[in-house]
Motif scaffolding. Structure first.
Motif, PDB file in Angstrom:
ATOM      1  N   VAL A   1       0.900  -1.150   0.074  1.00 18.61           N
ATOM      2  CA  VAL A   1      -0.060   0.003  -0.077  1.00 18.61           C
ATOM      3  C   VAL A   1       0.783   1.239   0.039  1.00 18.61           C
ATOM      4  O   VAL A   1       1.930   1.241   0.668  1.00 18.61           O
ATOM      5  CB  VAL A   1      -1.108  -0.170   1.178  1.00 18.61           C
ATOM      6  CG1 VAL A   1      -1.819   1.209   1.486  1.00 18.61           C
ATOM      7  CG2 VAL A   1      -1.935  -1.086   1.210  1.00 18.61           C
ATOM      8  N   TYR A   2       0.393   2.206  -0.760  1.00 20.49           N
ATOM      9  CA  TYR A   2       1.407   3.444  -0.872  1.00 20.49           C
ATOM     10  C   TYR A   2       0.781   4.733  -1.021  1.00 20.49           C
ATOM     11  O   TYR A   2      -0.431   4.649  -1.505  1.00 20.49           O
ATOM     12  CB  TYR A   2       2.477   3.290  -1.864  1.00 20.49           C
ATOM     13  CG  TYR A   2       1.858   2.924  -3.328  1.00 20.49           C
ATOM     14  CD1 TYR A   2       1.728   4.013  -4.293  1.00 20.49           C
ATOM     15  CD2 TYR A   2       1.611   1.463  -3.715  1.00 20.49           C
ATOM     16  CE1 TYR A   2       1.052   3.888  -5.600  1.00 20.49           C
ATOM     17  CE2 TYR A   2       1.102   1.419  -4.877  1.00 20.49           C
ATOM     18  CZ  TYR A   2       0.815   2.324  -5.749  1.00 20.49           C
ATOM     19  OH  TYR A   2       0.337   2.079  -6.921  1.00 20.49           O
TER      20      TYR A   2
ATOM     21  N   ASP B   1      -2.815  13.301  -1.414  1.00 21.09           N
ATOM     22  CA  ASP B   1      -3.061  12.447  -0.222  1.00 21.09           C
ATOM     23  C   ASP B   1      -4.207  11.170  -0.621  1.00 21.09           C
ATOM     24  O   ASP B   1      -5.120  11.002  -0.223  1.00 21.09           O
ATOM     25  CB  ASP B   1      -4.048  13.217   0.739  1.00 21.09           C
ATOM     26  CG  ASP B   1      -3.041  13.986   1.544  1.00 21.09           C
ATOM     27  OD1 ASP B   1      -2.033  13.682   1.685  1.00 21.09           O
ATOM     28  OD2 ASP B   1      -3.487  15.299   1.641  1.00 21.09           O
ATOM     29  N   LYS B   2      -3.781  10.593  -1.809  1.00 23.01           N
ATOM     30  CA  LYS B   2      -4.612   9.280  -2.146  1.00 23.01           C
ATOM     31  C   LYS B   2      -3.552   8.276  -2.017  1.00 23.01           C
ATOM     32  O   LYS B   2      -2.438   8.310  -2.298  1.00 23.01           O
ATOM     33  CB  LYS B   2      -4.773   9.433  -3.744  1.00 23.01           C
ATOM     34  CG  LYS B   2      -5.653  10.534  -4.002  1.00 23.01           C
ATOM     35  CD  LYS B   2      -7.081  10.558  -3.566  1.00 23.01           C
ATOM     36  CE  LYS B   2      -7.908  11.725  -4.028  1.00 23.01           C
ATOM     37  NZ  LYS B   2      -9.296  11.485  -3.389  1.00 23.01           N
ATOM     38  N   TYR B   3      -4.239   7.139  -1.799  1.00 21.18           N
ATOM     39  CA  TYR B   3      -3.689   5.875  -1.432  1.00 21.18           C
ATOM     40  C   TYR B   3      -4.044   4.859  -2.278  1.00 21.18           C
ATOM     41  O   TYR B   3      -5.213   4.620  -2.883  1.00 21.18           O
ATOM     42  CB  TYR B   3      -3.931   5.302   0.046  1.00 21.18           C
ATOM     43  CG  TYR B   3      -3.398   6.251   1.095  1.00 21.18           C
ATOM     44  CD1 TYR B   3      -2.257   6.271   1.585  1.00 21.18           C
ATOM     45  CD2 TYR B   3      -4.141   7.480   1.464  1.00 21.18           C
ATOM     46  CE1 TYR B   3      -1.416   7.007   2.560  1.00 21.18           C
ATOM     47  CE2 TYR B   3      -3.453   8.308   2.515  1.00 21.18           C
ATOM     48  CZ  TYR B   3      -2.370   8.183   3.007  1.00 21.18           C
ATOM     49  OH  TYR B   3      -1.896   9.096   3.908  1.00 21.18           O
TER      50      TYR B   3
ATOM     51  N   VAL C   1      -8.022   5.596  -2.935  1.00 23.75           N
ATOM     52  CA  VAL C   1      -8.850   5.723  -1.849  1.00 23.75           C
ATOM     53  C   VAL C   1      -8.253   6.841  -0.741  1.00 23.75           C
ATOM     54  O   VAL C   1      -7.379   7.190  -1.036  1.00 23.75           O
ATOM     55  CB  VAL C   1      -9.071   4.436  -1.133  1.00 23.75           C
ATOM     56  CG1 VAL C   1      -9.880   3.548  -1.830  1.00 23.75           C
ATOM     57  CG2 VAL C   1      -7.780   3.773  -0.469  1.00 23.75           C
ATOM     58  N   THR C   2      -9.002   7.273  -0.053  1.00 27.86           N
ATOM     59  CA  THR C   2      -8.523   8.581   0.700  1.00 27.86           C
ATOM     60  C   THR C   2      -7.778   8.189   2.052  1.00 27.86           C
ATOM     61  O   THR C   2      -7.076   9.081   2.519  1.00 27.86           O
ATOM     62  CB  THR C   2      -9.755   9.317   1.162  1.00 27.86           C
ATOM     63  OG1 THR C   2     -10.547   8.553   1.987  1.00 27.86           O
ATOM     64  CG2 THR C   2     -10.382   9.758   0.012  1.00 27.86           C
TER      65      THR C   2
ATOM     66  N   TYR D   1      -4.807   5.168   4.335  1.00 26.86           N
ATOM     67  CA  TYR D   1      -3.961   4.003   4.202  1.00 26.86           C
ATOM     68  C   TYR D   1      -4.902   2.931   4.762  1.00 26.86           C
ATOM     69  O   TYR D   1      -4.771   1.891   4.054  1.00 26.86           O
ATOM     70  CB  TYR D   1      -2.860   4.294   5.168  1.00 26.86           C
ATOM     71  CG  TYR D   1      -1.783   3.246   4.954  1.00 26.86           C
ATOM     72  CD1 TYR D   1      -0.863   3.163   4.347  1.00 26.86           C
ATOM     73  CD2 TYR D   1      -1.981   2.198   6.033  1.00 26.86           C
ATOM     74  CE1 TYR D   1       0.090   2.198   4.187  1.00 26.86           C
ATOM     75  CE2 TYR D   1      -1.316   1.063   5.922  1.00 26.86           C
ATOM     76  CZ  TYR D   1      -0.199   1.047   4.934  1.00 26.86           C
ATOM     77  OH  TYR D   1       0.843  -0.189   4.909  1.00 26.86           O
ATOM     78  N   GLU D   2      -5.746   2.840   5.660  1.00 24.35           N
ATOM     79  CA  GLU D   2      -6.393   1.895   6.176  1.00 24.35           C
ATOM     80  C   GLU D   2      -7.503   1.372   5.087  1.00 24.35           C
ATOM     81  O   GLU D   2      -7.667   0.042   4.877  1.00 24.35           O
ATOM     82  CB  GLU D   2      -7.150   2.303   7.622  1.00 24.35           C
ATOM     83  CG  GLU D   2      -6.127   2.622   8.704  1.00 24.35           C
ATOM     84  CD  GLU D   2      -5.337   3.777   8.740  1.00 24.35           C
ATOM     85  OE1 GLU D   2      -5.896   4.833   7.787  1.00 24.35           O
ATOM     86  OE2 GLU D   2      -4.511   3.789   9.263  1.00 24.35           O
ATOM     87  N   GLU D   3      -8.148   2.223   4.407  1.00 23.35           N
ATOM     88  CA  GLU D   3      -8.803   1.741   3.302  1.00 23.35           C
ATOM     89  C   GLU D   3      -8.459   1.033   2.220  1.00 23.35           C
ATOM     90  O   GLU D   3      -8.876   0.011   1.751  1.00 23.35           O
ATOM     91  CB  GLU D   3      -9.715   3.001   2.652  1.00 23.35           C
ATOM     92  CG  GLU D   3     -10.801   3.674   3.495  1.00 23.35           C
ATOM     93  CD  GLU D   3     -11.233   4.859   2.655  1.00 23.35           C
ATOM     94  OE1 GLU D   3     -12.450   4.987   2.711  1.00 23.35           O
ATOM     95  OE2 GLU D   3     -10.574   5.776   2.333  1.00 23.35           O
ATOM     96  N   ALA D   4      -7.095   1.440   1.770  1.00 27.21           N
ATOM     97  CA  ALA D   4      -6.181   0.771   0.945  1.00 27.21           C
ATOM     98  C   ALA D   4      -6.007  -0.715   1.343  1.00 27.21           C
ATOM     99  O   ALA D   4      -5.793  -1.521   0.605  1.00 27.21           O
ATOM    100  CB  ALA D   4      -5.110   1.712   0.410  1.00 27.21           C
ATOM    101  N   GLU D   5      -5.382  -0.706   2.717  1.00 27.70           N
ATOM    102  CA  GLU D   5      -5.004  -1.839   3.211  1.00 27.70           C
ATOM    103  C   GLU D   5      -6.144  -3.144   3.306  1.00 27.70           C
ATOM    104  O   GLU D   5      -5.942  -4.219   2.724  1.00 27.70           O
ATOM    105  CB  GLU D   5      -4.454  -1.586   4.600  1.00 27.70           C
ATOM    106  CG  GLU D   5      -3.620  -2.583   5.184  1.00 27.70           C
ATOM    107  CD  GLU D   5      -3.143  -2.218   6.392  1.00 27.70           C
ATOM    108  OE1 GLU D   5      -1.845  -2.290   6.818  1.00 27.70           O
ATOM    109  OE2 GLU D   5      -3.897  -1.775   7.363  1.00 27.70           O
ATOM    110  N   LEU D   6      -7.196  -2.313   3.545  1.00 24.36           N
ATOM    111  CA  LEU D   6      -8.460  -3.460   3.637  1.00 24.36           C
ATOM    112  C   LEU D   6      -8.929  -3.851   2.107  1.00 24.36           C
ATOM    113  O   LEU D   6      -9.253  -4.960   2.011  1.00 24.36           O
ATOM    114  CB  LEU D   6      -9.586  -2.536   4.396  1.00 24.36           C
ATOM    115  CG  LEU D   6     -10.862  -3.434   4.571  1.00 24.36           C
ATOM    116  CD1 LEU D   6     -10.572  -4.712   5.513  1.00 24.36           C
ATOM    117  CD2 LEU D   6     -11.916  -2.666   5.267  1.00 24.36           C
TER     118      LEU D   6
END
Length: 121
Positions: free
Chosen positions: A65-66, A71-73, A90-91, A93-98
């Motif tokens: 994830v990066y 501020d977009k992941y 996505v907005t 880091y946690e959303e991208a990780e999920l």
């Protein structure tokens, strides 16, 4: 820890690694204590790091994830050094990780095994 619903899906895919916690009472309770799999009534609760490592080691799927710009992941999933999936932004880091973890689960459910070629782009 990953959410209960994803932990349950990992259990169904064969995840059976020692964890620092497990869910019980159908995910309504999280017990913090070193656990090994205790059968059908317990769902192991791996950390995100443990889950991503399991996909790397068992299914040869690397991911990260990066943060790009503004501020977009994003996340990217690799197999044998080849990009097989990259997401829309996505907005957090946690959303991208999920989202990445959900996609890894979907890939393994769809293609199974650990020596396969995926073409999802």
């Amino acid at each position: 820890f990953i959410p209960y619903e994803l932990a349950l899906e990992l259990k169904q895919l064969g995840f059976d690694e020692p964890c620092f916690a497990s869910y019980y009472h159908a995910g309504r309770k999280l017990d913090i204590c070193e656990y090994i799999n205790h059968g059908e009534y317990t769902v192991l609760a791996p950390t995100y790091s443990q889950a991503f490592r399991w996909f790397r080691e068992k299914h040869e799927l690397s991911s990260w994830v990066y943060n790009s710009h503004m501020d977009k992941y994003f996340y990217t999933i690799l197999q044998n050094g080849r990009i097989i999936k990259a997401n829309e932004s996505v907005t957090t880091y946690e959303e991208a990780e999920l989202a990445c973890l959900k996609k890894l689960i979907e890939i393994v459910k769809t293609y199974g095994g650990n020596k396969w070629e995926v073409s999802l782009r």
